[in-house]
Enzyme design. Sequence first.
Site, PDB file in Angstrom:
ATOM      1  N   MET A 122      38.682  39.616  38.777  1.00 25.84           N
ATOM      2  CA  MET A 122      40.069  39.809  38.317  1.00 25.84           C
ATOM      3  C   MET A 122      40.815  38.472  38.217  1.00 25.84           C
ATOM      4  O   MET A 122      41.994  38.396  38.577  1.00 25.84           O
ATOM      5  CB  MET A 122      40.824  40.764  39.269  1.00 25.84           C
ATOM      6  N   GLY A 150      33.397  51.743  39.742  1.00 26.54           N
ATOM      7  CA  GLY A 150      32.628  50.647  39.148  1.00 26.54           C
ATOM      8  C   GLY A 150      32.098  49.719  40.227  1.00 26.54           C
ATOM      9  O   GLY A 150      32.737  49.531  41.262  1.00 26.54           O
ATOM     10  N   LYS A 208      42.452  52.842  35.574  1.00 21.61           N
ATOM     11  CA  LYS A 208      43.578  52.052  35.078  1.00 21.61           C
ATOM     12  C   LYS A 208      43.296  51.707  33.628  1.00 21.61           C
ATOM     13  O   LYS A 208      42.159  51.510  33.242  1.00 21.61           O
ATOM     14  CB  LYS A 208      43.689  50.742  35.851  1.00 21.61           C
ATOM     15  N   ASP A 265      36.752  56.058  37.718  1.00 21.73           N
ATOM     16  CA  ASP A 265      37.638  54.989  37.264  1.00 21.73           C
ATOM     17  C   ASP A 265      37.287  54.573  35.843  1.00 21.73           C
ATOM     18  O   ASP A 265      36.189  54.830  35.360  1.00 21.73           O
ATOM     19  CB  ASP A 265      37.448  53.752  38.159  1.00 21.73           C
TER      20      ASP A 265
HETATM   21  C1  LIG Z   1      38.879  46.300  40.616  1.00 23.73           C
HETATM   22  S1  LIG Z   1      37.541  45.161  40.529  1.00 23.73           S
HETATM   23  C2  LIG Z   1      36.220  46.246  40.893  1.00 23.73           C
HETATM   24  C3  LIG Z   1      34.981  45.545  41.341  1.00 23.73           C
HETATM   25  C4  LIG Z   1      33.840  46.498  41.608  1.00 23.73           C
HETATM   26  N1  LIG Z   1      34.106  47.352  42.735  1.00 23.73           N
HETATM   27  C5  LIG Z   1      32.530  45.754  41.838  1.00 23.73           C
HETATM   28  O1  LIG Z   1      31.970  45.811  42.933  1.00 23.73           O
HETATM   29  O2  LIG Z   1      32.057  45.105  40.881  1.00 23.73           O
HETATM   30  C6  LIG Z   1      37.414  44.903  38.809  1.00 23.73           C
HETATM   31  C7  LIG Z   1      36.923  43.519  38.453  1.00 23.73           C
HETATM   32  O3  LIG Z   1      35.525  43.414  38.696  1.00 23.73           O
HETATM   33  C8  LIG Z   1      34.945  42.559  37.737  1.00 23.73           C
HETATM   34  N2  LIG Z   1      33.983  43.323  36.949  1.00 23.73           N
HETATM   35  C9  LIG Z   1      33.628  44.600  37.130  1.00 23.73           C
HETATM   36  N3  LIG Z   1      32.668  44.963  36.267  1.00 23.73           N
HETATM   37  C10 LIG Z   1      32.424  43.875  35.501  1.00 23.73           C
HETATM   38  C11 LIG Z   1      31.530  43.611  34.426  1.00 23.73           C
HETATM   39  N4  LIG Z   1      30.717  44.550  33.953  1.00 23.73           N
HETATM   40  N5  LIG Z   1      31.534  42.369  33.889  1.00 23.73           N
HETATM   41  C12 LIG Z   1      32.353  41.420  34.366  1.00 23.73           C
HETATM   42  N6  LIG Z   1      33.217  41.615  35.373  1.00 23.73           N
HETATM   43  C13 LIG Z   1      33.246  42.821  35.937  1.00 23.73           C
HETATM   44  C14 LIG Z   1      36.080  42.039  36.861  1.00 23.73           C
HETATM   45  O4  LIG Z   1      36.561  40.840  37.415  1.00 23.73           O
HETATM   46  C15 LIG Z   1      37.086  43.156  36.988  1.00 23.73           C
HETATM   47  O5  LIG Z   1      38.382  42.723  36.681  1.00 23.73           O
END
Ligand SMILES: C[S@@+](CC[C@H](N)C(=O)[O-])C[C@H]1O[C@@H](n2cnc3c(N)ncnc32)[C@H](O)[C@@H]1O
Length: 259
Positions: free
Chosen positions: A174, A91, A60, A38
């Site tokens: 998000m 991620g 995305k 991703d």
């Molecule tokens: C589709 S979700 C995926 C979450 C991921 N599976 C996890 O466990 O962190 C994506 C959201 O996770 C958060 N996110 C992921 N990585 C981040 C980071 N390095 N810093 C801040 N927010 C993060 C944000 O809110 C982002 O919009």
Amino acid sequence: MSAAPPLVHLVGAGPGDPDLLTVKALRLIQSADVVVYDRLVGEGILELIPPGTARISVGKESGRHLLPQSEINDLLVSLARPDRRVVRLKGGDPFVFGRGGEEALYLAQYGIAVEVVPGITAASGCAAMAGIPLTHRDVARGVRLITGHFSEDQALEMDWRSLADPSCTLVVYMGIATIGLIAAGLMGAGLDPATPVAVIERGTSGASRSFRGVLDGIKAEIDARGVQPPALIIIGKVVDLALAAELAEAPLPDAVLGL
Ligand SMILES: C[S@@+](CC[C@H](N)C(=O)[O-])C[C@H]1O[C@@H](n2cnc3c(N)ncnc32)[C@H](O)[C@@H]1O
């Protein structure tokens, strides 16, 4: 003897810093035949994929899907073969707002085995970076992870009364686009407008930014600073315990420190 079924490894890449990969994730990335990843998987982690390994980006971009989820599912099915090591790299943690459950269930329908390798989710990675304990004795007795993402034709329906719990930390994934509605919902259900809030953008990466504010006015602050996804919002009294210089505020009261 029947052959082993094909297997897909559903691997969490953590929040960005390659040092936060698990040893197992690193081993799988380095021994994969193909890595399907991703956009949230950081550059530093992609650099760990050996040069000869096939890599397929399905992420995305700015809210635009490069590949719809149904096509990602079909791609994984078509790639899975007993003699091929397929790593599906996501991620954070695959099972926290990562649609890992959907992919695992889809693969199972085709008799494809799935191994899930957990990753450090953004809440843990960002909180650690900010020095914010997500739970803390006498301050927060629980933590809830929620998504602020809703499709445009869907109302933001949440159980505000249960979420507006001052003894529980709320972590919003998000939520940058909907923070105004979330803050209004929480305050409408009785959460103190002065509740501290931390916003962490690109946590654990070299490009991370963070700041703190209070619930009432956090949307204006986010807009003024031009915060962009991926960003995480931590709401609750634990934010007052932040150690990171850009988030730390006044010296901590003795009562909070338990002195
Ligand atoms: C589709 S979700 C995926 C979450 C991921 N599976 C996890 O466990 O962190 C994506 C959201 O996770 C958060 N996110 C992921 N990585 C981040 C980071 N390095 N810093 C801040 N927010 C993060 C944000 O809110 C982002 O919009």
